[in-house]
Design a protein around this motif. Structure first.
Motif, PDB file in Angstrom:
ATOM      1  N   TRP A 172       6.333  -8.850  -2.148  1.00 23.68           N
ATOM      2  CA  TRP A 172       7.387  -9.635  -1.511  1.00 23.68           C
ATOM      3  C   TRP A 172       8.554  -9.863  -2.463  1.00 23.68           C
ATOM      4  CZ3 TRP A 172       7.180  -9.523   3.415  1.00 23.68           C
ATOM      5  CH2 TRP A 172       5.936  -9.356   4.028  1.00 23.68           C
ATOM      6  N   GLN A 173       8.253  -9.885  -3.766  1.00 22.44           N
ATOM      7  CA  GLN A 173       9.326  -9.945  -4.750  1.00 22.44           C
ATOM      8  C   GLN A 173      10.175  -8.674  -4.701  1.00 22.44           C
ATOM      9  OE1 GLN A 173       8.102  -9.952  -8.934  1.00 22.44           O
ATOM     10  NE2 GLN A 173       9.540 -11.624  -9.327  1.00 22.44           N
ATOM     11  N   LEU A 174       9.497  -7.525  -4.587  1.00 17.51           N
ATOM     12  CA  LEU A 174      10.204  -6.250  -4.472  1.00 17.51           C
ATOM     13  C   LEU A 174      11.072  -6.220  -3.225  1.00 17.51           C
ATOM     14  CD1 LEU A 174      10.757  -3.240  -5.097  1.00 17.51           C
ATOM     15  CD2 LEU A 174       8.573  -2.705  -4.018  1.00 17.51           C
ATOM     16  N   VAL A 175      10.510  -6.647  -2.097  1.00 15.63           N
ATOM     17  CA  VAL A 175      11.261  -6.636  -0.836  1.00 15.63           C
ATOM     18  C   VAL A 175      12.449  -7.585  -0.908  1.00 15.63           C
ATOM     19  CG1 VAL A 175      11.139  -7.175   1.632  1.00 15.63           C
ATOM     20  CG2 VAL A 175       9.264  -5.943   0.533  1.00 15.63           C
ATOM     21  N   ALA A 195      11.661  -8.037 -12.985  1.00 12.74           N
ATOM     22  CA  ALA A 195      10.469  -8.403 -12.213  1.00 12.74           C
ATOM     23  C   ALA A 195       9.228  -7.658 -12.695  1.00 12.74           C
ATOM     24  CB  ALA A 195      10.695  -8.123 -10.733  1.00 12.74           C
ATOM     25  N   GLY A 196       9.376  -6.745 -13.655  1.00 11.67           N
ATOM     26  CA  GLY A 196       8.232  -6.057 -14.225  1.00 11.67           C
ATOM     27  C   GLY A 196       8.031  -4.628 -13.766  1.00 11.67           C
ATOM     28  N   TYR A 197       8.918  -4.127 -12.925  1.00 13.48           N
ATOM     29  CA  TYR A 197       8.812  -2.735 -12.479  1.00 13.48           C
ATOM     30  C   TYR A 197       9.469  -1.819 -13.507  1.00 13.48           C
ATOM     31  CZ  TYR A 197       7.337  -4.382  -7.885  1.00 13.48           C
ATOM     32  OH  TYR A 197       6.645  -4.983  -6.857  1.00 13.48           O
ATOM     33  N   SER A 198       9.023  -0.576 -13.535  1.00 14.42           N
ATOM     34  CA  SER A 198       9.642   0.414 -14.413  1.00 14.42           C
ATOM     35  C   SER A 198      10.901   0.973 -13.746  1.00 14.42           C
ATOM     36  CB  SER A 198       8.653   1.548 -14.704  1.00 14.42           C
ATOM     37  OG  SER A 198       8.390   2.290 -13.514  1.00 14.42           O
TER      38      SER A 198
END
Length: 258
Positions: free
Chosen positions: A13-16, A44-47
């Motif tokens: 949901w953070q990604l969205v 947010a911690g994504y690459s």
């Protein structure tokens, strides 16, 4: 982990939410979707590969709609050279990104922050005078650079925007050209990212695909807000946001938890 279990995670949901914010800015202000989405997803911690793949999937409906809407203003022959140059240099950017993955997350945030800051300042300070013809040398520089930056950090739009603004084209022709350039590179861009980085980029892509109905609604809201507030006011707010994000990226060593 099943896809339903992935959807139930807070990180999903953070990604969205980040994709919605970027798509809203893109629809309202007419630019900067990637400049918003990629750095926020890094925080947010994504690459970078995961952020890029989700961004590309999320923008498919918007770019497809744009090409269909402005198809009467497109000069198809004018798309071939720029589109080919972007595609040719896109793998070089992804290959460089693969090498950069050995860097720490803090360093990568600085790299992306520097890219956002440079793109924002260039957009703010460089105002080309529209003319009937632009020296071809600029096309040979802009579109390979755009493809390389697209593969490297998912931000290939700013060089093309400046090139388009240097032409005395009407708004429909400008937007149609840019939408076409983005659309041409979507499928190859996703394929190259999967080829280089494997299965780990697929879950973010699937989440972005599942969120497309919501993103379409956000696009519609963004268009309405953009019309109501006016382009200049939105441009100032967007530029301020991008400058803040760029500075935050450069300051990552001091802002990131130890």
């Amino acid at each position: 982990m099943s896809f339903l279990e992935i959807l139930a995670q807070p990180s999903t949901w953070q990604l969205v939410s980040i994709l919605c914010l970027g798509i809203f800015v893109q629809a309202a202000a007419g630019f900067a979707g990637g400049l918003v989405i990629v750095p926020l997803l890094l925080w947010a911690g994504y690459s970078i590969p995961e952020a890029q793949t989700s961004l590309l999937v999320a923008t498919i409906p918007q770019n497809l709609w744009g090409v269909i809407s402005f198809r009467d203003s497109l000069d198809k022959k004018r798309l071939v050279g720029p589109g080919a140059a972007r595609l040719l240099f896109l793998p070089a950017g992804v290959l460089t990104l693969q090498w950069m993955e050995s860097f720490s997350m803090v360093t990568l945030r600085q790299v992306v922050g520097a890219a956002v800051l440079m793109a924002t300042l260039t957009t703010m300070l460089f105002r080309p005078r529209p003319r009937d013809q632009v020296d071809p040398i600029w096309g040979f520089l802009v579109f390979p650079l755009s493809g390389f930056l697209q593969g490297l950090v998912g931000m290939g739009g700013p060089p093309m925007v400046l090139w388009v603004q240097a032409h005395d084209w009407d708004t429909r022709r400008m937007r149609g050209f840019l939408f076409s350039m983005y659309l041409i590179s979507l499928a190859p861009g996703i394929a190259v990212l999967i080829w280089f980085f494997g299965a780990r980029v697929i879950p973010p892509a699937l989440i972005a695909a599942a969120a497309i109905p919501v993103l379409l609604l956000v696009t519609w809201v963004g268009l309405q807000v953009g019309t109501a507030l006016g382009a200049q006011r939105l441009r100032r707010v967007t530029m301020a946001l991008l400058l803040l994000m760029g500075v935050a990226g450069l300051a990552a060593p001091w802002l990131s938890p130890a």
